[in-house]
Design a protein around this motif. Sequence first.
Motif, PDB file in Angstrom:
ATOM      1  N   ASP A  41      -2.307   0.382  10.272  1.00  0.00           N
ATOM      2  CA  ASP A  41      -2.227   1.484  11.241  1.00  0.00           C
ATOM      3  C   ASP A  41      -0.773   1.747  11.634  1.00  0.00           C
ATOM      4  O   ASP A  41      -0.345   2.902  11.746  1.00  0.00           O
ATOM      5  N   GLU A  42      -0.008   0.671  11.859  1.00  0.00           N
ATOM      6  CA  GLU A  42       1.397   0.827  12.224  1.00  0.00           C
ATOM      7  C   GLU A  42       2.203   1.359  11.038  1.00  0.00           C
ATOM      8  O   GLU A  42       3.134   2.156  11.206  1.00  0.00           O
ATOM      9  N   ASP A  45       3.964   8.564   8.801  1.00  0.00           N
ATOM     10  CA  ASP A  45       3.785   9.938   9.299  1.00  0.00           C
ATOM     11  C   ASP A  45       5.037  10.460   9.989  1.00  0.00           C
ATOM     12  O   ASP A  45       5.286  11.675  10.013  1.00  0.00           O
ATOM     13  N   GLU A  46       5.840   9.551  10.583  1.00  0.00           N
ATOM     14  CA  GLU A  46       7.028   9.955  11.330  1.00  0.00           C
ATOM     15  C   GLU A  46       8.286  10.059  10.458  1.00  0.00           C
ATOM     16  O   GLU A  46       9.340  10.491  10.936  1.00  0.00           O
ATOM     17  N   LYS A 106       1.488   5.062  10.895  1.00  0.00           N
ATOM     18  CA  LYS A 106       2.197   5.785  11.967  1.00  0.00           C
ATOM     19  C   LYS A 106       3.668   5.984  11.587  1.00  0.00           C
ATOM     20  O   LYS A 106       4.225   7.078  11.745  1.00  0.00           O
TER      21      LYS A 106
END
Length: 628
Positions: free
Chosen positions: A110-111, A117-118, A114
């Motif tokens: 999940d990290e 995505d950034e 994230k």
Amino acid sequence: MRRATSMLKLAPPWLVRFSSVSASSLVDEFTKFCYQRDLPRAMKAMEAMQRNRLWADAITYSELIKCCLVRGGVEQGRLVHEHVFSNGYEPKTFLINTLLNMYVKFGLLDEAQKLFDEMPDRNVVSWTTMISAYSNSSLNHMALEFLILMLREGVRPNMFTYSSVLRACNGLLNLRQLHASLTKVGLESDVFVRSALIDTYSKLGEQQDALNVFNEMVTGDLVVWNSIIGGLAQNSDGDEALHLYKRMKRAGFAADQSTLTSVLRACTGLALLELGRQVHVHVLKFDQDLILNNALLDMYCKCGSLEDANLVFTRTMADKDVISWSTMIAGLAQNGFSTDALKLFEAMKLRGPKPNYITVLGVLFACSHAGLVKDGWYYFQSMKELFGIDPGREHYGCIIDLLGRAGKLDEAVKLIHEMKHEPDAVTWRILLGACRVHKNVDLAIYAAKEILKLDPTDAGTYILLSNIYANTQKWEDVAEVRRSMRARGVKKEPGCSWIEVSKQVHAFILGDNSHPRIEDIKREISRVIQRLVSVGYVPDTNFVLQDLEGEQMEDSLQYHSEKLAIVFGLMSLPKEKTIRIRKNLRICGDCHLFAKLVAQLENRVIVIRDPIRYHHFQEGVCSCGDYW
């Protein structure tokens, strides 16, 4: 001012220096600690740098992140992430990819997602890292989805991308589309891609496609050889796996641990003990390898050589995992040493790893084949409480078998109806076998009909049902069963037995006279049977399946494939050599009695491996205790 001085006195000397050193010296100190893999000091230095709005180069941070990975420093890794994005600093894509890989390695998808995505810029490494992460986590749909998104963004996949996403394919259509795609971009010859293609086709059971990929071009890398040999061995094509192993050696490649693991699996599937022993010699050349040792242990157990298996388990293996213990427990149970299997299980509970699903299955098998009803029930009913394992269909099958063997047929049927899983054909076959042993005709007919609902092409059930009807004079029902067989094109699978003599495997099939020494073997069978009859042997025609050809009962029994193999072994092997036979069908009662008497009269050791278990015949007795 006085307070600040006292605080510095309490700080380590190297940190005190940070208050007076130049910016470049501070970064130099940080760099030194990163390359020394001194995580505590590097983190302290990084804090000082952050207070002073200083940053090091991307390579240094990558060294620190490697240190976090080695030390399992998840929190420290997060602090590095926070630092390199602090105060408006914009890290290079290379460094963000390193952080991305760190989160993946820590299992924090999940990290990782994230951070991905950034990312302002994502290159092939970024996409491949995520695709590989999802593939390795069996999130196959995500891996395939990311490949599509990657292509839409105009990023061209490389060989590592394709090798990762190929392993995420769980359907032949996706795989063939990917195969065509990578061929278009000219990556089909890459070692990693070819290996992944072979692995994936093999995983899907498409072994001919895997062989086609292998044969398309000359193979110049051991990785590709290992993939095809491993795929063949795992898909029960041991003959072809061994053939390619020989080709590989002739091509000048030296086997590594992966190769030998696959070759041992091939030997296991074919019950080739002598070849397995030759492979063992090559295993000794390498340092201890747990996967390889487990394959070696499994080979000895499944080739019926418990002495060799015990030596590997007790003396060779420096490390043992749950697979090692489970393999040895199951091996003892399947070879008729149920008491030893249960003793080993008790030892495992004291000093071994926590038992798993397979371990308990081996324990229940041991109880079933030793008639230990009370012990079997105890382990079955307490497996959730003791080991946190929910009973699966196989566990239920063992207990149904245990009850059936003990003649508790009503309890077995009750358990079938109460089990959490829908009974499959295997479950009903277990009950049918018990009904035949205990001559419960009505329940046998019921079980047989349940099997045929689930598996209308099960030839053994048709024939057994026909025999049950014939034994009770229900000739109309016999005719109906045979009409059903003809209508469905169902044919009885012929019994086949294999024996290895002088590095060659000899196969015997009932009714097949193609063996070059078949006439000599038949004459020797007649001589052996005459000797056995003189000590009281009477062929048991209850074990003749009445097939459509209507063979003569005693003649049919005389030429059962295991009898042919046993006699060939008597003729071909020296007295001190164990006669080892593998067969495709369960041994019948008459052949079991024949093997016991031959072992006694000829003073031989005979080991027969059928699909259910192993029988060790010596001095007129069998390791199964006539309870199979």
